[in-house]
Write an enzyme that holds these catalytic residues in place. Sequence first.
Site, PDB file in Angstrom:
ATOM      1  N   SER A   1      45.608  33.535  39.872  1.00  0.00           N
ATOM      2  CA  SER A   1      44.800  32.446  39.283  1.00  0.00           C
ATOM      3  C   SER A   1      44.561  31.297  40.262  1.00  0.00           C
ATOM      4  O   SER A   1      45.479  30.837  40.943  1.00  0.00           O
ATOM      5  CB  SER A   1      45.495  31.902  38.030  1.00  0.00           C
ATOM      6  OG  SER A   1      44.789  30.777  37.562  1.00  0.00           O
ATOM      7  N   ARG A   2      43.324  30.783  40.296  1.00  0.00           N
ATOM      8  CA  ARG A   2      42.998  29.619  41.126  1.00  0.00           C
ATOM      9  C   ARG A   2      43.133  28.325  40.333  1.00  0.00           C
ATOM     10  O   ARG A   2      42.894  27.243  40.864  1.00  0.00           O
ATOM     11  CB  ARG A   2      41.551  29.721  41.638  1.00  0.00           C
ATOM     12  CG  ARG A   2      41.156  31.032  42.296  1.00  0.00           C
ATOM     13  CD  ARG A   2      41.884  31.305  43.598  1.00  0.00           C
ATOM     14  NE  ARG A   2      41.764  30.277  44.615  1.00  0.00           N
ATOM     15  CZ  ARG A   2      40.828  30.248  45.570  1.00  0.00           C
ATOM     16  NH1 ARG A   2      39.924  31.173  45.608  1.00  0.00           N
ATOM     17  NH2 ARG A   2      40.811  29.315  46.498  1.00  0.00           N
TER      18      ARG A   2
ATOM     19  N   THR B   1      44.313  32.743  29.748  1.00  0.00           N
ATOM     20  CA  THR B   1      43.403  33.755  30.252  1.00  0.00           C
ATOM     21  C   THR B   1      43.833  35.126  29.743  1.00  0.00           C
ATOM     22  O   THR B   1      44.715  35.236  28.886  1.00  0.00           O
ATOM     23  CB  THR B   1      43.281  33.657  31.793  1.00  0.00           C
ATOM     24  OG1 THR B   1      42.267  34.564  32.227  1.00  0.00           O
ATOM     25  CG2 THR B   1      44.586  33.975  32.505  1.00  0.00           C
TER      26      THR B   1
ATOM     27  N   LYS C   1      43.749  35.251  25.013  1.00  0.00           N
ATOM     28  CA  LYS C   1      42.843  34.261  24.402  1.00  0.00           C
ATOM     29  C   LYS C   1      42.721  34.406  22.881  1.00  0.00           C
ATOM     30  O   LYS C   1      42.616  33.411  22.173  1.00  0.00           O
ATOM     31  CB  LYS C   1      41.446  34.353  25.032  1.00  0.00           C
ATOM     32  CG  LYS C   1      41.401  33.866  26.470  1.00  0.00           C
ATOM     33  CD  LYS C   1      39.990  33.922  27.023  1.00  0.00           C
ATOM     34  CE  LYS C   1      39.995  33.595  28.507  1.00  0.00           C
ATOM     35  NZ  LYS C   1      38.647  33.531  29.087  1.00  0.00           N
TER      36      LYS C   1
ATOM     37  N   LYS D   1      29.549  48.121  19.849  1.00  0.00           N
ATOM     38  CA  LYS D   1      30.140  46.788  20.064  1.00  0.00           C
ATOM     39  C   LYS D   1      29.058  45.748  20.324  1.00  0.00           C
ATOM     40  O   LYS D   1      29.141  44.602  19.875  1.00  0.00           O
ATOM     41  CB  LYS D   1      31.128  46.837  21.233  1.00  0.00           C
ATOM     42  CG  LYS D   1      32.509  47.327  20.808  1.00  0.00           C
ATOM     43  CD  LYS D   1      33.406  47.595  21.980  1.00  0.00           C
ATOM     44  CE  LYS D   1      33.834  46.339  22.726  1.00  0.00           C
ATOM     45  NZ  LYS D   1      34.693  46.696  23.893  1.00  0.00           N
TER      46      LYS D   1
HETATM   47  P1  ATR Z   1      36.493  40.862  28.929  1.00  0.00           P
HETATM   48  O1  ATR Z   1      37.456  39.857  28.367  1.00  0.00           O
HETATM   49  O2  ATR Z   1      36.366  40.782  30.427  1.00  0.00           O
HETATM   50  O3  ATR Z   1      35.180  40.840  28.244  1.00  0.00           O
HETATM   51  P2  ATR Z   1      37.013  43.280  27.511  1.00  0.00           P
HETATM   52  O4  ATR Z   1      36.960  42.576  26.195  1.00  0.00           O
HETATM   53  O5  ATR Z   1      38.051  44.329  27.734  1.00  0.00           O
HETATM   54  O6  ATR Z   1      37.189  42.271  28.704  1.00  0.00           O
HETATM   55  O7  ATR Z   1      35.555  43.909  27.772  1.00  0.00           O
HETATM   56  C1  ATR Z   1      35.286  44.679  28.898  1.00  0.00           C
HETATM   57  C2  ATR Z   1      33.798  44.951  28.962  1.00  0.00           C
HETATM   58  O8  ATR Z   1      33.491  45.670  30.169  1.00  0.00           O
HETATM   59  C3  ATR Z   1      33.296  45.816  27.821  1.00  0.00           C
HETATM   60  O9  ATR Z   1      31.965  45.448  27.557  1.00  0.00           O
HETATM   61  C4  ATR Z   1      33.382  47.219  28.434  1.00  0.00           C
HETATM   62  O10 ATR Z   1      32.536  48.174  27.830  1.00  0.00           O
HETATM   63  P3  ATR Z   1      33.048  48.981  26.511  1.00  0.00           P
HETATM   64  O11 ATR Z   1      32.942  48.023  25.356  1.00  0.00           O
HETATM   65  O12 ATR Z   1      32.121  50.123  26.376  1.00  0.00           O
HETATM   66  O13 ATR Z   1      34.471  49.384  26.784  1.00  0.00           O
HETATM   67  C5  ATR Z   1      32.910  46.931  29.837  1.00  0.00           C
HETATM   68  N1  ATR Z   1      33.333  47.941  30.824  1.00  0.00           N
HETATM   69  C6  ATR Z   1      34.556  48.071  31.376  1.00  0.00           C
HETATM   70  N2  ATR Z   1      34.552  49.076  32.282  1.00  0.00           N
HETATM   71  C7  ATR Z   1      33.300  49.589  32.289  1.00  0.00           C
HETATM   72  C8  ATR Z   1      32.645  50.633  33.022  1.00  0.00           C
HETATM   73  N3  ATR Z   1      33.314  51.373  33.925  1.00  0.00           N
HETATM   74  N4  ATR Z   1      31.340  50.884  32.747  1.00  0.00           N
HETATM   75  C9  ATR Z   1      30.666  50.142  31.831  1.00  0.00           C
HETATM   76  N5  ATR Z   1      31.219  49.139  31.129  1.00  0.00           N
HETATM   77  C10 ATR Z   1      32.514  48.864  31.346  1.00  0.00           C
END
Ligand code: ATR
Length: 270
Positions: free
Chosen positions: A15-16, A62, A66, A156
């Site tokens: 973390s920064r 973070t 959250k 989603k």
């Molecule tokens: P954050 O807090 O960063 O939003 P998260 O709630 O886990 O973390 O959401 C991750 C997002 O990145 C989601 O939209 C996820 O898509 P899915 O809902 O289909 O899982 C997306 N994501 C993660 N890895 C991915 C990949 N390799 N290709 C496409 N989408 C990806």
Amino acid sequence: MSALYCVFGNPVAHSRSPDIHHAFAKQKEEDLCYEKREAPLADFVGALQAFRADGGLGANVTVPFKEQAFGQCDAVTERANQAGAVNTLWWDGDQLNGDNTDGAGLVKDICDNLAWQIQGKRVLVLGAGGAVRGVMGPLLAEKPTLVRIANRTAEKAEILARQFMDGSNSPVLGSGLEGLSGQFDVVINAISAGLHGEMPALPDGLLADGAVAYDMVYGKEPTPFMRWAEAQGAAAVSDGLGMLVEQAAEAFEIWRGWRPDTAPVMAMLR
Ligand code: ATR
């Protein structure tokens, strides 16, 4: 004794936030100690209580805490309520308050620092996770022409779009990444694979003439998304370092009652 703040995360070593908040405090020579606290995955609440017992006044939160932090609050702001997540906590006596400054940080960086426009623009948001839920409210408040949320898991994106369509003046549409079409003026990436992983395959031609592209993550190198957007002819691209600093400034103002100057801190981090 220094005023005590921290960021909770797991992992949190990268973390920064301590650098940012210490730099803010120095602008008025305030005596502030900002720590990184790695909360156990199964005991965020215990870590929060221990921090309060140590005299903690407020905290950032973070990944992945959250939503849990939101659940711990006695009172939250409207934007935190919309996000269902908080990134900023502070106590008033025994009352724990929560806010979510991520969306405001994103909008401030895009509209003020980068001088890009959201109002009247077609916005494409890639991803539909917590990061997107956290910024949708402030994004829609800028009155874009429309916001399309596109996500690997279409459902989603559809659910999120429906949630934010209520009470929004702009249409909010959700869909999968496959078959994505249309042209957009502002593209915001919130796919968490963005920093190290590959960009998911997207069709050509999504970027309108003069389109700009913003990645909510940041790194030393341009991210895969930024490289993709440049190859697609984006007029300008940015990573999310400015969002990080602006969301921190928003939290700092809540805690300390004055707004720090973000430009020198951004320059220091670069
Ligand atoms: P954050 O807090 O960063 O939003 P998260 O709630 O886990 O973390 O959401 C991750 C997002 O990145 C989601 O939209 C996820 O898509 P899915 O809902 O289909 O899982 C997306 N994501 C993660 N890895 C991915 C990949 N390799 N290709 C496409 N989408 C990806």
